[in-house]
Design a protein around this motif. Structure first.
Motif, PDB file in Angstrom:
ATOM      1  N   GLN A   1       0.852  -1.179   0.000  1.00 11.48           N
ATOM      2  CA  GLN A   1       0.000   0.000   0.000  1.00 11.48           C
ATOM      3  C   GLN A   1       0.888   1.228   0.000  1.00 11.48           C
ATOM      4  O   GLN A   1       1.817   1.321   0.806  1.00 11.48           O
ATOM      5  CB  GLN A   1      -0.916   0.008   1.217  1.00 11.48           C
ATOM      6  CG  GLN A   1      -1.898  -1.136   1.216  1.00 11.48           C
ATOM      7  CD  GLN A   1      -2.825  -1.090   2.424  1.00 11.48           C
ATOM      8  OE1 GLN A   1      -2.881  -0.116   3.159  1.00 11.48           O
ATOM      9  NE2 GLN A   1      -3.557  -2.166   2.618  1.00 11.48           N
ATOM     10  N   LEU A   2       0.598   2.156  -0.922  1.00 12.79           N
ATOM     11  CA  LEU A   2       1.351   3.389  -0.998  1.00 12.79           C
ATOM     12  C   LEU A   2       0.470   4.466  -1.599  1.00 12.79           C
ATOM     13  O   LEU A   2      -0.523   4.147  -2.266  1.00 12.79           O
ATOM     14  CB  LEU A   2       2.639   3.224  -1.809  1.00 12.79           C
ATOM     15  CG  LEU A   2       2.532   3.064  -3.315  1.00 12.79           C
ATOM     16  CD1 LEU A   2       3.809   3.545  -3.954  1.00 12.79           C
ATOM     17  CD2 LEU A   2       2.322   1.616  -3.678  1.00 12.79           C
ATOM     18  N   PRO A   3       0.828   5.736  -1.389  1.00 13.40           N
ATOM     19  CA  PRO A   3       0.049   6.811  -1.995  1.00 13.40           C
ATOM     20  C   PRO A   3       0.139   6.727  -3.519  1.00 13.40           C
ATOM     21  O   PRO A   3       1.162   6.320  -4.065  1.00 13.40           O
ATOM     22  CB  PRO A   3       0.713   8.095  -1.492  1.00 13.40           C
ATOM     23  CG  PRO A   3       1.667   7.684  -0.435  1.00 13.40           C
ATOM     24  CD  PRO A   3       1.919   6.225  -0.578  1.00 13.40           C
ATOM     25  N   THR A   4      -0.922   7.103  -4.203  1.00 15.64           N
ATOM     26  CA  THR A   4      -0.896   7.077  -5.672  1.00 15.64           C
ATOM     27  C   THR A   4      -0.212   8.313  -6.236  1.00 15.64           C
ATOM     28  O   THR A   4       0.151   8.324  -7.410  1.00 15.64           O
ATOM     29  CB  THR A   4      -2.325   6.982  -6.242  1.00 15.64           C
ATOM     30  OG1 THR A   4      -3.102   8.053  -5.724  1.00 15.64           O
ATOM     31  CG2 THR A   4      -2.953   5.649  -5.874  1.00 15.64           C
ATOM     32  N   VAL A   5      -0.015   9.334  -5.393  1.00 14.74           N
ATOM     33  CA  VAL A   5       0.614  10.579  -5.830  1.00 14.74           C
ATOM     34  C   VAL A   5       1.661  10.987  -4.803  1.00 14.74           C
ATOM     35  O   VAL A   5       1.427  10.889  -3.600  1.00 14.74           O
ATOM     36  CB  VAL A   5      -0.438  11.704  -5.976  1.00 14.74           C
ATOM     37  CG1 VAL A   5       0.222  13.020  -6.348  1.00 14.74           C
ATOM     38  CG2 VAL A   5      -1.499  11.329  -6.984  1.00 14.74           C
ATOM     39  N   GLY A   6       2.806  11.449  -5.291  1.00 18.16           N
ATOM     40  CA  GLY A   6       3.849  11.975  -4.421  1.00 18.16           C
ATOM     41  C   GLY A   6       4.456  13.208  -5.073  1.00 18.16           C
ATOM     42  O   GLY A   6       4.540  13.284  -6.306  1.00 18.16           O
ATOM     43  N   LEU A   7       4.868  14.179  -4.288  1.00 19.24           N
ATOM     44  CA  LEU A   7       5.480  15.385  -4.827  1.00 19.24           C
ATOM     45  C   LEU A   7       6.873  15.072  -5.362  1.00 19.24           C
ATOM     46  O   LEU A   7       7.626  14.306  -4.755  1.00 19.24           O
ATOM     47  CB  LEU A   7       5.578  16.462  -3.754  1.00 19.24           C
ATOM     48  CG  LEU A   7       4.247  16.997  -3.207  1.00 19.24           C
ATOM     49  CD1 LEU A   7       4.493  17.943  -2.046  1.00 19.24           C
ATOM     50  CD2 LEU A   7       3.476  17.701  -4.311  1.00 19.24           C
ATOM     51  N   ALA A   8       7.208  15.674  -6.504  1.00 15.29           N
ATOM     52  CA  ALA A   8       8.536  15.479  -7.090  1.00 15.29           C
ATOM     53  C   ALA A   8       9.606  15.860  -6.074  1.00 15.29           C
ATOM     54  O   ALA A   8       9.492  16.873  -5.386  1.00 15.29           O
ATOM     55  CB  ALA A   8       8.669  16.323  -8.353  1.00 15.29           C
ATOM     56  N   GLY A   9      10.613  15.012  -5.946  1.00 14.68           N
ATOM     57  CA  GLY A   9      11.713  15.263  -5.030  1.00 14.68           C
ATOM     58  C   GLY A   9      11.440  14.895  -3.578  1.00 14.68           C
ATOM     59  O   GLY A   9      12.301  15.071  -2.728  1.00 14.68           O
ATOM     60  N   SER A  10      10.266  14.365  -3.287  1.00 12.96           N
ATOM     61  CA  SER A  10       9.932  14.012  -1.909  1.00 12.96           C
ATOM     62  C   SER A  10      10.159  12.521  -1.654  1.00 12.96           C
ATOM     63  O   SER A  10      10.542  11.772  -2.546  1.00 12.96           O
ATOM     64  CB  SER A  10       8.478  14.382  -1.601  1.00 12.96           C
ATOM     65  OG  SER A  10       7.592  13.559  -2.337  1.00 12.96           O
ATOM     66  N   THR A  11       9.900  12.118  -0.426  1.00 13.43           N
ATOM     67  CA  THR A  11       9.999  10.717  -0.038  1.00 13.43           C
ATOM     68  C   THR A  11       8.609  10.256   0.394  1.00 13.43           C
ATOM     69  O   THR A  11       7.937  10.956   1.138  1.00 13.43           O
ATOM     70  CB  THR A  11      10.981  10.541   1.133  1.00 13.43           C
ATOM     71  OG1 THR A  11      12.265  11.020   0.730  1.00 13.43           O
ATOM     72  CG2 THR A  11      11.098   9.098   1.553  1.00 13.43           C
ATOM     73  N   ILE A  12       8.188   9.092  -0.091  1.00 12.75           N
ATOM     74  CA  ILE A  12       6.921   8.513   0.339  1.00 12.75           C
ATOM     75  C   ILE A  12       7.214   7.219   1.099  1.00 12.75           C
ATOM     76  O   ILE A  12       8.301   6.652   0.990  1.00 12.75           O
ATOM     77  CB  ILE A  12       5.968   8.229  -0.841  1.00 12.75           C
ATOM     78  CG1 ILE A  12       6.583   7.184  -1.790  1.00 12.75           C
ATOM     79  CG2 ILE A  12       5.588   9.489  -1.563  1.00 12.75           C
ATOM     80  CD1 ILE A  12       5.596   6.579  -2.741  1.00 12.75           C
ATOM     81  N   SER A  13       6.248   6.758   1.852  1.00 12.38           N
ATOM     82  CA  SER A  13       6.375   5.501   2.581  1.00 12.38           C
ATOM     83  C   SER A  13       5.379   4.491   2.044  1.00 12.38           C
ATOM     84  O   SER A  13       4.207   4.814   1.862  1.00 12.38           O
ATOM     85  CB  SER A  13       6.131   5.717   4.076  1.00 12.38           C
ATOM     86  OG  SER A  13       7.159   6.502   4.631  1.00 12.38           O
ATOM     87  N   ALA A  14       5.856   3.283   1.795  1.00 13.76           N
ATOM     88  CA  ALA A  14       5.005   2.188   1.341  1.00 13.76           C
ATOM     89  C   ALA A  14       4.896   1.169   2.465  1.00 13.76           C
ATOM     90  O   ALA A  14       5.886   0.860   3.131  1.00 13.76           O
ATOM     91  CB  ALA A  14       5.592   1.530   0.099  1.00 13.76           C
ATOM     92  N   GLN A  15       3.688   0.656   2.675  1.00  7.28           N
ATOM     93  CA  GLN A  15       3.472  -0.388   3.670  1.00  7.28           C
ATOM     94  C   GLN A  15       3.513  -1.729   2.947  1.00  7.28           C
ATOM     95  O   GLN A  15       2.723  -1.984   2.045  1.00  7.28           O
ATOM     96  CB  GLN A  15       2.124  -0.199   4.370  1.00  7.28           C
ATOM     97  CG  GLN A  15       1.891  -1.188   5.471  1.00  7.28           C
ATOM     98  CD  GLN A  15       0.546  -0.970   6.144  1.00  7.28           C
ATOM     99  OE1 GLN A  15      -0.316  -0.264   5.652  1.00  7.28           O
ATOM    100  NE2 GLN A  15       0.378  -1.597   7.285  1.00  7.28           N
ATOM    101  N   VAL A  16       4.447  -2.590   3.346  1.00  7.02           N
ATOM    102  CA  VAL A  16       4.674  -3.876   2.695  1.00  7.02           C
ATOM    103  C   VAL A  16       4.326  -4.994   3.673  1.00  7.02           C
ATOM    104  O   VAL A  16       4.812  -5.001   4.801  1.00  7.02           O
ATOM    105  CB  VAL A  16       6.154  -3.994   2.251  1.00  7.02           C
ATOM    106  CG1 VAL A  16       6.419  -5.331   1.620  1.00  7.02           C
ATOM    107  CG2 VAL A  16       6.513  -2.861   1.306  1.00  7.02           C
ATOM    108  N   SER A  17       3.477  -5.934   3.238  1.00  9.94           N
ATOM    109  CA  SER A  17       3.093  -7.076   4.069  1.00  9.94           C
ATOM    110  C   SER A  17       3.639  -8.358   3.456  1.00  9.94           C
ATOM    111  O   SER A  17       3.392  -8.643   2.282  1.00  9.94           O
ATOM    112  CB  SER A  17       1.575  -7.169   4.181  1.00  9.94           C
ATOM    113  OG  SER A  17       1.060  -6.015   4.797  1.00  9.94           O
ATOM    114  N   ILE A  18       4.400  -9.107   4.262  1.00  9.25           N
ATOM    115  CA  ILE A  18       5.060 -10.333   3.798  1.00  9.25           C
ATOM    116  C   ILE A  18       4.540 -11.516   4.595  1.00  9.25           C
ATOM    117  O   ILE A  18       4.624 -11.528   5.826  1.00  9.25           O
ATOM    118  CB  ILE A  18       6.588 -10.227   3.971  1.00  9.25           C
ATOM    119  CG1 ILE A  18       7.124  -9.002   3.221  1.00  9.25           C
ATOM    120  CG2 ILE A  18       7.274 -11.509   3.507  1.00  9.25           C
ATOM    121  CD1 ILE A  18       8.559  -8.662   3.550  1.00  9.25           C
TER     122      ILE A  18
END
Length: 111
Positions: A23-40
């Protein structure tokens, strides 16, 4: 006429990793950092290597220590967005030695 479903085989496949969800945001600002939630989903303690690709370029790589308990482990992973534009991100878990089912080790997400 009633139909009954019967499951056959083990509930947990030993030595198998599954990238269950991302799960992650569908949009992120150029040059920024986003966080993705990963389930294993996993069957025991191991070190999983997660790689995130945009096409052939690796955006991030992270080793995730999975606990001994069988189940699902969720972690947050930071991704550098880079320049503006559409990304087709591919999240991939490296196969474990002897892992026979690697089809469930990858997920695609647009951003």
């Amino acid at each position: 006429m009633p139909v009954h479903t019967v499951g056959v085989g083990p509930e947990v496949i030993e030595g198998d990793l599954e990238l269950e969800d991302v799960q992650l945001p569908t949009v992120g600002l150029a040059g920024s950092t986003i966080s993705a939630q990963v389930s294993i989903r996993h069957s025991g303690a191991t070190l999983a290597q997660l790689k995130i690709y945009d096409g052939d370029a690796i955006l991030a790589s992270e080793a995730i220590q999975l606990p001994a308990s069988t189940g699902v482990t969720t972690r947050w992973v930071d991704i550098e967005v880079g320049e503006a534009g559409v990304r087709d991100l591919k999240f991939v878990l490296d196969a474990l030695p002897g892992e026979t089912n690697v089809v469930n080790n990858a997920r695609l997400r647009p951003m």
